[in-house]
Design a protein around this motif. Sequence first.
Motif, PDB file in Angstrom:
ATOM      1  N   ALA A  53       0.813  -1.214   0.000  1.00  0.00           N
ATOM      2  CA  ALA A  53       0.000   0.000   0.000  1.00  0.00           C
ATOM      3  C   ALA A  53       0.847   1.264   0.000  1.00  0.00           C
ATOM      4  N   GLY A  54       2.051   1.193   0.553  1.00  0.00           N
ATOM      5  CA  GLY A  54       2.904   2.367   0.679  1.00  0.00           C
ATOM      6  C   GLY A  54       3.957   2.479  -0.403  1.00  0.00           C
ATOM      7  N   SER A  55       3.745   1.802  -1.513  1.00  0.00           N
ATOM      8  CA  SER A  55       4.694   1.863  -2.630  1.00  0.00           C
ATOM      9  C   SER A  55       3.957   2.214  -3.925  1.00  0.00           C
ATOM     10  N   PRO A  56       4.592   2.948  -4.834  1.00  0.00           N
ATOM     11  CA  PRO A  56       3.998   3.129  -6.159  1.00  0.00           C
ATOM     12  C   PRO A  56       3.806   1.773  -6.823  1.00  0.00           C
ATOM     13  N   GLU A  57       2.826   1.664  -7.697  1.00  0.00           N
ATOM     14  CA  GLU A  57       2.517   0.368  -8.311  1.00  0.00           C
ATOM     15  C   GLU A  57       3.750  -0.292  -8.906  1.00  0.00           C
ATOM     16  N   GLU A  58       4.571   0.483  -9.570  1.00  0.00           N
ATOM     17  CA  GLU A  58       5.721  -0.096 -10.267  1.00  0.00           C
ATOM     18  C   GLU A  58       6.824  -0.542  -9.310  1.00  0.00           C
ATOM     19  N   LYS A  59       6.745  -0.159  -8.031  1.00  0.00           N
ATOM     20  CA  LYS A  59       7.780  -0.526  -7.066  1.00  0.00           C
ATOM     21  C   LYS A  59       7.295  -1.524  -6.013  1.00  0.00           C
ATOM     22  N   ARG A  60       6.045  -1.943  -6.082  1.00  0.00           N
ATOM     23  CA  ARG A  60       5.496  -2.792  -5.023  1.00  0.00           C
ATOM     24  C   ARG A  60       6.244  -4.120  -4.919  1.00  0.00           C
ATOM     25  N   VAL A  61       6.383  -4.821  -6.018  1.00  0.00           N
ATOM     26  CA  VAL A  61       7.064  -6.120  -5.980  1.00  0.00           C
ATOM     27  C   VAL A  61       8.529  -5.930  -5.608  1.00  0.00           C
ATOM     28  N   VAL A 141       8.433   2.200   3.121  1.00  0.00           N
ATOM     29  CA  VAL A 141       7.013   2.517   3.024  1.00  0.00           C
ATOM     30  C   VAL A 141       6.790   4.023   3.029  1.00  0.00           C
ATOM     31  N   ASP A 142       6.001   4.488   2.081  1.00  0.00           N
ATOM     32  CA  ASP A 142       5.598   5.890   2.027  1.00  0.00           C
ATOM     33  C   ASP A 142       4.272   6.007   2.790  1.00  0.00           C
ATOM     34  N   PHE A 143       4.337   6.453   4.031  1.00  0.00           N
ATOM     35  CA  PHE A 143       3.129   6.509   4.842  1.00  0.00           C
ATOM     36  C   PHE A 143       2.210   7.660   4.436  1.00  0.00           C
ATOM     37  N   ASP A 144       2.723   8.666   3.764  1.00  0.00           N
ATOM     38  CA  ASP A 144       1.838   9.674   3.184  1.00  0.00           C
ATOM     39  C   ASP A 144       0.954   9.043   2.114  1.00  0.00           C
ATOM     40  N   ARG A 145       1.511   8.163   1.328  1.00  0.00           N
ATOM     41  CA  ARG A 145       0.736   7.454   0.317  1.00  0.00           C
ATOM     42  C   ARG A 145      -0.339   6.581   0.974  1.00  0.00           C
TER      43      ARG A 145
END
Length: 388
Positions: A53-61, A141-145
Amino acid sequence: MDLGKDRKYLVLQGGGALGAYQAGAYEALHEAGIRPEWIAGISIGAINAAIIAGSPEEKRVGNLRRFWETATAGPSSLPLETGPLIRKWLNEYSSAMSAVAGVNGFYVPRTLMPWQYAAEPNAAISLYDTMPLLDTLDELVDFDRINHGKLRLSLGAVDVVTGNFAYFDTHPCRQRQNPARLTARHVAASGALPPGFPPVEIDGRFYWDGGLVSNTPFQWIVDERDTREDICVFQVDLFSATGTMPRDMSDVLAREKEIRYSSRTRLNTDEAARHERYEKALRRLLDKLPPEFADDRDVRFLRAQDGRGAVTAVHLIYARKPYETHSMDNEFSRLTMEEHWRAGYDDVMKTFALPQWKNRVIPEDGFVSIDYRRDHARPQGGLHESAR
């Protein structure tokens, strides 16, 4: 692949080192184009959920991979083929090393010096310090995201004093009831399993691992969802309620842990199915009533409860290997992590190959369950009765 029009949700169970299975499962879901709108997690499931949840889609994996490579050590493969006994010894050695030295980026053992108790109250009630986990989460994790993004996140924990279950949730309705910005501490609270890990203080209350009460947040999503939305829930479990008869004490301890932390997931799924089907039957019955009953108080009350969408539950359950013992959730070797990751990926791909998935429709009676370990033996022509 036709993903269907229902909303996609993801449920992640607790299970320590077994959580790499969830990361592999998510990679396969991500490759298939599935982007969950809501993720609920407990314990290691909360950590994986927060990273997603705290990552851009392209960086999640990639960020999941960074966490699991940080937390594991040793070779990713063995130069020679080993039998179950040798592999069991290797796993037990790895688990013992984690217990003695801790896990990088996750937790470290306390020195237990006398002055430590005065300086750090948690030293008297826990064996490890989880400050490294907070640092790792703040890095990945980007907690703002998480707090301002569209993806809803729910993390389960237990109030140490009251014993009540609690969810830290980013949904606006939940935030109005209990406004709080989710941080790394909320994630750590969901995974604070005693006596190893200390409770985490949040707004003056202390929390332990949500798995002490329920290790699977499936029911939270089913109960709290928007009423009229059809949903597809990918439920990724790390402990199987179904197993085999133990042969020795090691098997007994492993089987006991599976039963305790599986949280009766298939039973809960069956109960949710019955509930959803009752609701749909009630709706059909109300539609058959003569017009003169329209203003009846009981009819108005029942119609007010009406309108919930259908549920498709896709169940993915890790199957313990013969050489894995009760220490399986504390075995952080790179070799085993890669195996768990691959198992999660493969189980998703096997599930997508099932006719029950390929031919799925929104269930008319409100609920359908797709479970690879149960369904792959079914006749290849068939859907579940509930989807017909």
